[in-house]
Design a protein around this motif. Structure first.
Motif, short mmCIF file in Angstrom:
data_model
loop_
_atom_site.label_atom_id
_atom_site.label_comp_id
_atom_site.label_asym_id
_atom_site.label_seq_id
_atom_site.Cartn_x
_atom_site.Cartn_y
_atom_site.Cartn_z
N GLY A 1 42.71 35.40 24.00
CA GLY A 1 41.85 36.67 25.09
C GLY A 1 41.64 36.68 26.13
O GLY A 1 41.40 37.78 27.01
N SER A 2 41.99 35.46 26.96
CA SER A 2 42.13 35.87 28.36
C SER A 2 42.89 35.06 29.11
O SER A 2 43.96 33.97 28.62
CB SER A 2 40.79 35.81 28.69
OG SER A 2 40.44 34.43 28.82
N ALA A 3 43.06 35.63 30.56
CA ALA A 3 43.90 33.94 31.94
C ALA A 3 42.98 34.33 33.10
O ALA A 3 42.11 35.07 33.56
CB ALA A 3 45.04 35.19 31.60
N VAL A 4 43.54 33.25 33.34
CA VAL A 4 43.34 32.82 34.56
C VAL A 4 43.97 32.92 35.83
O VAL A 4 44.94 31.90 35.81
CB VAL A 4 42.02 31.34 34.84
CG1 VAL A 4 42.04 30.99 35.95
CG2 VAL A 4 40.79 31.54 33.87
N LEU A 5 44.00 33.43 36.35
CA LEU A 5 44.69 34.08 38.01
C LEU A 5 44.01 32.68 38.95
O LEU A 5 42.89 33.30 39.85
CB LEU A 5 45.30 35.05 38.21
CG LEU A 5 46.60 35.26 37.32
CD1 LEU A 5 45.62 35.54 35.95
CD2 LEU A 5 46.93 36.86 37.82
N GLY B 1 43.09 30.18 47.01
CA GLY B 1 42.56 29.84 46.04
C GLY B 1 41.17 30.49 45.12
O GLY B 1 41.00 29.66 44.64
N GLN B 2 41.25 31.51 46.03
CA GLN B 2 40.08 32.45 44.62
C GLN B 2 40.84 32.71 43.79
O GLN B 2 41.78 32.82 42.91
CB GLN B 2 40.08 33.60 45.18
CG GLN B 2 38.79 34.76 44.25
CD GLN B 2 38.86 36.12 45.33
OE1 GLN B 2 39.52 36.14 46.39
NE2 GLN B 2 37.83 36.69 44.52
N VAL B 3 39.76 32.18 42.62
CA VAL B 3 40.06 32.08 41.38
C VAL B 3 39.44 34.07 40.07
O VAL B 3 38.05 34.16 40.95
CB VAL B 3 39.10 31.43 40.47
CG1 VAL B 3 39.65 30.91 38.66
CG2 VAL B 3 39.66 29.97 41.27
N HIS B 4 40.94 34.19 38.97
CA HIS B 4 40.55 35.10 38.71
C HIS B 4 40.29 35.02 37.88
O HIS B 4 41.58 35.48 36.90
CB HIS B 4 41.06 36.52 39.05
CG HIS B 4 41.40 36.56 41.03
ND1 HIS B 4 40.76 37.99 41.02
CD2 HIS B 4 42.57 36.36 41.75
CE1 HIS B 4 40.54 37.78 42.87
NE2 HIS B 4 41.94 36.76 43.25
N THR B 5 39.53 35.61 36.74
CA THR B 5 39.69 36.37 35.61
C THR B 5 39.42 36.70 34.90
O THR B 5 39.13 37.89 35.25
CB THR B 5 38.12 35.03 34.82
OG1 THR B 5 38.22 33.40 35.53
CG2 THR B 5 38.13 34.59 33.54
N ALA C 1 42.24 43.53 39.73
CA ALA C 1 41.55 44.53 39.83
C ALA C 1 40.13 44.13 38.95
O ALA C 1 40.47 43.77 38.03
CB ALA C 1 41.56 46.12 39.79
N ALA C 2 39.16 44.29 39.66
CA ALA C 2 38.06 44.09 39.45
C ALA C 2 37.36 45.13 37.95
O ALA C 2 37.72 46.37 38.60
CB ALA C 2 36.42 44.03 39.82
N GLU C 3 36.99 44.16 36.88
CA GLU C 3 36.65 45.19 36.19
C GLU C 3 35.24 46.02 36.13
O GLU C 3 34.23 45.09 36.05
CB GLU C 3 36.38 44.52 34.86
CG GLU C 3 38.05 44.44 34.43
CD GLU C 3 38.62 45.30 33.40
OE1 GLU C 3 37.62 46.87 32.70
OE2 GLU C 3 39.59 45.36 33.35
N LEU D 1 30.27 44.96 35.84
CA LEU D 1 29.45 44.26 36.78
C LEU D 1 30.84 43.58 37.80
O LEU D 1 30.04 42.94 38.85
CB LEU D 1 29.72 43.07 35.31
CG LEU D 1 28.53 43.54 34.97
CD1 LEU D 1 28.49 42.67 33.91
CD2 LEU D 1 27.21 44.03 35.81
N GLU D 2 32.31 43.84 37.35
CA GLU D 2 33.06 44.06 38.62
C GLU D 2 32.93 41.55 38.65
O GLU D 2 33.14 41.50 39.70
CB GLU D 2 32.59 44.27 39.83
CG GLU D 2 33.27 45.49 39.97
CD GLU D 2 33.13 46.30 40.82
OE1 GLU D 2 32.54 45.87 42.23
OE2 GLU D 2 33.82 47.30 41.33
N VAL D 3 32.71 40.99 37.40
CA VAL D 3 33.12 39.76 37.58
C VAL D 3 34.64 38.95 36.60
O VAL D 3 35.06 37.97 36.79
CB VAL D 3 31.48 39.13 36.50
CG1 VAL D 3 31.06 39.49 37.38
CG2 VAL D 3 31.77 39.41 35.33
N ALA D 4 35.07 40.27 36.36
CA ALA D 4 35.86 40.18 35.52
C ALA D 4 37.36 40.61 35.85
O ALA D 4 36.79 41.65 36.66
CB ALA D 4 36.17 40.24 33.53
N TRP D 5 38.42 40.41 35.76
CA TRP D 5 39.54 40.77 36.47
C TRP D 5 40.49 41.94 35.61
O TRP D 5 40.68 41.15 34.52
CB TRP D 5 40.32 39.63 37.52
CG TRP D 5 39.46 40.00 38.85
CD1 TRP D 5 38.08 39.16 38.60
CD2 TRP D 5 39.50 40.90 39.97
NE1 TRP D 5 37.63 38.56 39.79
CE2 TRP D 5 38.68 39.61 40.73
CE3 TRP D 5 40.06 41.33 40.55
CZ2 TRP D 5 37.19 40.15 42.27
CZ3 TRP D 5 40.28 41.93 42.21
CH2 TRP D 5 38.62 41.20 42.50
#
Length: 158
Positions: free
Chosen positions: A19-23, A29-33, A51-53, A56-60
């Motif tokens: 369902g998701s991934a973390v980059l 070191g910035q984390v992008h879920t 790109a931010a979704e 809310l721009e909390v997920a990418w």
């Protein structure tokens, strides 16, 4: 899009499921879920753009992939090279030297006590995410750890 909502760089996939991934950006070191998993696996490196979704721009989301490769990490039965042993002999216990390889990659040589060699190798291999992040930053596909009593070499290879 603004700089806050889009980012181009090299990312390490540090976690992935259906369902998701973390980059993680290997430079800062910035984390992008990611809001979903576009078919990536943990341990892969990706050069591309996220790109931010909205809203809310909390997920990418991964919007562009320029390059993608898997990074392997392994311990070799081979001893460090003569050059690596020479580097280790020139430095004190607990010190590390970094050298660029001819071509692509780097070699890191650590000098340790003979008694602590196995523990040092284990510590190096335990830092899987750090090894893979450095490999992604260097643009290489393999990390090979070699050792002999008193010397540990970490080779970042194409």
């Amino acid at each position: 899009m603004t700089d806050e909502t889009e980012k181009t760089g090299t990312f390490l996939v540090t976690a992935a499921d259906e369902g998701s991934a973390v980059l993680t950006d290997v430079d800062d070191g910035q984390v992008h879920t990611l809001a979903d998993n576009p078919g990536v696996d943990a341990g892969e490196a990706i050069e591309g753009t996220v790109a931010a979704e909205p809203p809310l721009e909390v997920a990418w989301r991964l919007v562009d992939v320029d390059d993608r490769w898997t990074i392997s990490v392994e311990e070799s039965d081979e001893s460090p090279t003569t050059h690596e042993r020479d580097l280790a002999a020139e430095q004190g216990i607990g010190e590390m030297t970094r050298r660029e390889r001819a071509g692509i990659g780097e070699i890191h040589v650590l000098t340790v006590t003979e008694e602590e060699t196995d523990a040092a190798v284990a510590d190096v291999l335990d830092d899987d995410e750090g090894l893979r992040s450095r490999a992604a930053r260097l643009g290489v596909e393999r990390v090979v750890v070699r050792s002999e009593p008193g010397v540990v070499s970490v080779r970042y290879l194409p």
